[in-house]
Design an enzyme around this catalytic site. Sequence first.
Site, PDB file in Angstrom:
ATOM      1  CG  ASN A 197      38.450  41.897 -50.105  1.00 26.64           C
ATOM      2  OD1 ASN A 197      37.786  42.442 -49.226  1.00 26.64           O
ATOM      3  ND2 ASN A 197      39.607  42.364 -50.513  1.00 26.64           N
ATOM      4  NE  ARG A 225      41.540  42.634 -46.702  1.00 22.85           N
ATOM      5  CZ  ARG A 225      41.470  43.930 -46.944  1.00 22.85           C
ATOM      6  NH1 ARG A 225      40.596  44.378 -47.817  1.00 22.85           N
ATOM      7  NH2 ARG A 225      42.256  44.766 -46.330  1.00 22.85           N
ATOM      8  CG  HIS A 257      48.400  46.936 -45.555  1.00 25.67           C
ATOM      9  ND1 HIS A 257      49.020  48.155 -45.412  1.00 25.67           N
ATOM     10  CD2 HIS A 257      47.341  47.135 -46.366  1.00 25.67           C
ATOM     11  CE1 HIS A 257      48.363  49.074 -46.113  1.00 25.67           C
ATOM     12  NE2 HIS A 257      47.334  48.473 -46.692  1.00 25.67           N
ATOM     13  CG  HIS A 288      51.237  46.815 -48.282  1.00 23.40           C
ATOM     14  ND1 HIS A 288      50.729  45.615 -48.735  1.00 23.40           N
ATOM     15  CD2 HIS A 288      50.369  47.767 -48.706  1.00 23.40           C
ATOM     16  CE1 HIS A 288      49.597  45.840 -49.399  1.00 23.40           C
ATOM     17  NE2 HIS A 288      49.358  47.144 -49.387  1.00 23.40           N
ATOM     18  N   GLY A 343      51.273  51.433 -50.921  1.00 23.08           N
ATOM     19  CA  GLY A 343      50.225  51.591 -51.933  1.00 23.08           C
ATOM     20  C   GLY A 343      49.464  52.859 -51.629  1.00 23.08           C
ATOM     21  N   GLY A 364      47.222  52.983 -49.320  1.00 24.39           N
ATOM     22  CA  GLY A 364      47.511  52.914 -47.891  1.00 24.39           C
ATOM     23  C   GLY A 364      48.880  52.271 -47.764  1.00 24.39           C
ATOM     24  NE  ARG A 424      44.125  55.483 -45.261  1.00 29.29           N
ATOM     25  CZ  ARG A 424      44.341  54.182 -45.405  1.00 29.29           C
ATOM     26  NH1 ARG A 424      45.026  53.514 -44.494  1.00 29.29           N
ATOM     27  NH2 ARG A 424      43.896  53.545 -46.459  1.00 29.29           N
ATOM     28  CG  ASP A 429      47.785  57.620 -58.848  1.00 28.61           C
ATOM     29  OD1 ASP A 429      48.989  57.571 -59.179  1.00 28.61           O
ATOM     30  OD2 ASP A 429      46.982  56.713 -59.079  1.00 28.61           O
ATOM     31  CG  PHE A 430      52.800  58.146 -54.583  1.00 24.94           C
ATOM     32  CD1 PHE A 430      51.653  58.279 -53.815  1.00 24.94           C
ATOM     33  CD2 PHE A 430      54.027  58.283 -53.944  1.00 24.94           C
ATOM     34  CE1 PHE A 430      51.714  58.546 -52.446  1.00 24.94           C
ATOM     35  CE2 PHE A 430      54.111  58.546 -52.578  1.00 24.94           C
ATOM     36  CZ  PHE A 430      52.951  58.682 -51.827  1.00 24.94           C
ATOM     37  NE  ARG A 431      49.627  55.265 -61.382  1.00 23.53           N
ATOM     38  CZ  ARG A 431      48.789  54.256 -61.496  1.00 23.53           C
ATOM     39  NH1 ARG A 431      48.993  53.341 -62.408  1.00 23.53           N
ATOM     40  NH2 ARG A 431      47.744  54.164 -60.708  1.00 23.53           N
ATOM     41  N   GLY A 484      51.309  48.761 -54.873  1.00 24.10           N
ATOM     42  CA  GLY A 484      51.349  49.640 -56.052  1.00 24.10           C
ATOM     43  C   GLY A 484      52.624  50.448 -56.190  1.00 24.10           C
ATOM     44  N   GLY A 515      55.406  50.260 -54.054  1.00 27.31           N
ATOM     45  CA  GLY A 515      56.569  49.410 -53.751  1.00 27.31           C
ATOM     46  C   GLY A 515      56.984  48.524 -54.917  1.00 27.31           C
ATOM     47  CD  GLU A 561      46.442  42.314 -49.374  1.00 24.78           C
ATOM     48  OE1 GLU A 561      46.337  42.918 -50.461  1.00 24.78           O
ATOM     49  OE2 GLU A 561      46.191  42.835 -48.285  1.00 24.78           O
TER      50      GLU A 561
HETATM   51  P1  ADP Z   1      45.646  50.144 -52.674  1.00 22.49           P
HETATM   52  O1  ADP Z   1      46.218  50.465 -51.334  1.00 22.49           O
HETATM   53  O2  ADP Z   1      44.425  50.931 -53.018  1.00 22.49           O
HETATM   54  O3  ADP Z   1      45.557  48.666 -52.971  1.00 22.49           O
HETATM   55  P2  ADP Z   1      47.768  50.100 -54.643  1.00 22.49           P
HETATM   56  O4  ADP Z   1      48.594  49.074 -53.974  1.00 22.49           O
HETATM   57  O5  ADP Z   1      47.099  49.742 -55.930  1.00 22.49           O
HETATM   58  O6  ADP Z   1      46.725  50.758 -53.671  1.00 22.49           O
HETATM   59  O7  ADP Z   1      48.729  51.367 -54.907  1.00 22.49           O
HETATM   60  C1  ADP Z   1      48.281  52.545 -55.479  1.00 22.49           C
HETATM   61  C2  ADP Z   1      49.495  53.459 -55.674  1.00 22.49           C
HETATM   62  O8  ADP Z   1      50.465  52.782 -56.470  1.00 22.49           O
HETATM   63  C3  ADP Z   1      49.179  54.766 -56.369  1.00 22.49           C
HETATM   64  O9  ADP Z   1      49.767  55.860 -55.676  1.00 22.49           O
HETATM   65  C4  ADP Z   1      49.835  54.617 -57.733  1.00 22.49           C
HETATM   66  O10 ADP Z   1      50.346  55.828 -58.201  1.00 22.49           O
HETATM   67  C5  ADP Z   1      50.933  53.645 -57.484  1.00 22.49           C
HETATM   68  N1  ADP Z   1      51.197  52.874 -58.702  1.00 22.49           N
HETATM   69  C6  ADP Z   1      50.404  51.914 -59.224  1.00 22.49           C
HETATM   70  N2  ADP Z   1      50.919  51.469 -60.410  1.00 22.49           N
HETATM   71  C7  ADP Z   1      52.054  52.176 -60.635  1.00 22.49           C
HETATM   72  C8  ADP Z   1      53.029  52.202 -61.679  1.00 22.49           C
HETATM   73  N3  ADP Z   1      52.956  51.382 -62.734  1.00 22.49           N
HETATM   74  N4  ADP Z   1      54.067  53.066 -61.539  1.00 22.49           N
HETATM   75  C9  ADP Z   1      54.173  53.874 -60.474  1.00 22.49           C
HETATM   76  N5  ADP Z   1      53.263  53.909 -59.467  1.00 22.49           N
HETATM   77  C10 ADP Z   1      52.225  53.086 -59.531  1.00 22.49           C
END
Ligand code: ADP
Length: 397
Positions: free
Chosen positions: A7, A89, A179, A207, A209, A211, A240, A282-284, A330, A332, A383
């Site tokens: 990738n 990829r 994706h 999906h 994350g 994105g 986005r 970042d959702f966290r 991430g 999901g 993937e």
């Molecule tokens: P990408 O699209 O860059 O591959 P990811 O699939 O890694 O992204 O997803 C990133 C998102 O997932 C971030 O918003 C992050 O907060 C969330 N995330 C990742 N790990 C956790 C976790 N353990 N608990 C809650 N949210 C998480």
Amino acid sequence: MKILVINAGSSSLKYQLIDMENENVLAKGLCDRIGLDGKFVHNANGEKLEMDHPMPNHAEAIKVVLAHLTDAKWGVIKDVAEISAVGHRVVNGGEVFVEATLMDAEKIDTLESLTEFAPLHNPAAVTGLRACLEVMGADVPQVTVYDTAFHYGMPKTAAIYPIPYEYYEKYGIRRFGAHGTSHGYVAGECAKLLGKDIKDLKIVTCHLGNGSSITAVDGGRCVDTSMGFTPLAGVLMGTRCGDIDPAVAMFIMNKENLTPDEMNNIMNKKSGALGLSGVSNDFRDLDAAASEGNERAQLALDMFTYQVTKYIGSYAAAMGGVDAIVFTAGIGENNNVMRSDIVKNLKFLGVEMNEEENSKRGEARVVSTPESKVKVCVIPTNEELAIARQTLAVINK
Ligand code: ADP
């Protein structure tokens, strides 16, 4: 049989060597800061190697990878000849590459001409392909696997935009989605998990994350997907904006005197959860800020839940029903609260969450109750494995 999955990014290259007999990952790693100072990470035999290693270009990065895959201490194979094929990829194959393809020099030139569709990603894939050809020679099959391929067959009603038709004909402007490798993989794993033939299932794959995209999979085929001509469309994402009235962009450009590139940058990098909350993409971080009373962070979370719910509902309507909803990536895979909120909104479909299962962490699993009419699954995406499987299918043809 061993397949190397590559990738390539503009200054990075991720790799995995997968043994297709048992689908085990033998080694994986990352060449980063290619063309700059060069950082190399390699995981094999239960150990991790991290070091500075100058890599002036992608061909040198491939050489570093192959040297470590065959190294006495860090290696997992004796000879490069044990690699049966390489799977690359590629983000967007346009309307030319609509399935995984065995590449040659001419096809690589054709792919290079498609960079307009994925200006940041496709040139990197071309660089990675040429590097592998140069270092490994023409005898090792180089297969390209496209993120857009899974979506390509969607009906025209879902794929074409209601703008003058000549723009589709002249420039190929249509919904490509993204994706796709992930959506195709988790839909397949969902059917396995439920013990059903995928041909008999209507699945909505989410999906979610950095994105995020949502796909309607009817009988194993994509019939609609939330991302569009570019990955800017669909639900709001980390940075986005997702679907907005296109007139908003023109209005802001006029008011703020912005060029198309500047507006594009705002919609891709400064909008979404980051733009709404002013806190983070970042959702966290959003969860943490919301729990401290930050209303805009809470709004971003609520809007995301609302928009994902709307997409699932609209895809259930598009398919005339839904048998399973899959969460991956991430958010999901990890955010059980978000999953639970989305499923609560969809109660009218007859879907019911098993909260105990939902709050557990783990592998691919069903998290709805046995009575739930619609099954809910959490399935970690993979993937790389999907690329390796498709590569194997191409070379076996
Ligand atoms: P990408 O699209 O860059 O591959 P990811 O699939 O890694 O992204 O997803 C990133 C998102 O997932 C971030 O918003 C992050 O907060 C969330 N995330 C990742 N790990 C956790 C976790 N353990 N608990 C809650 N949210 C998480």
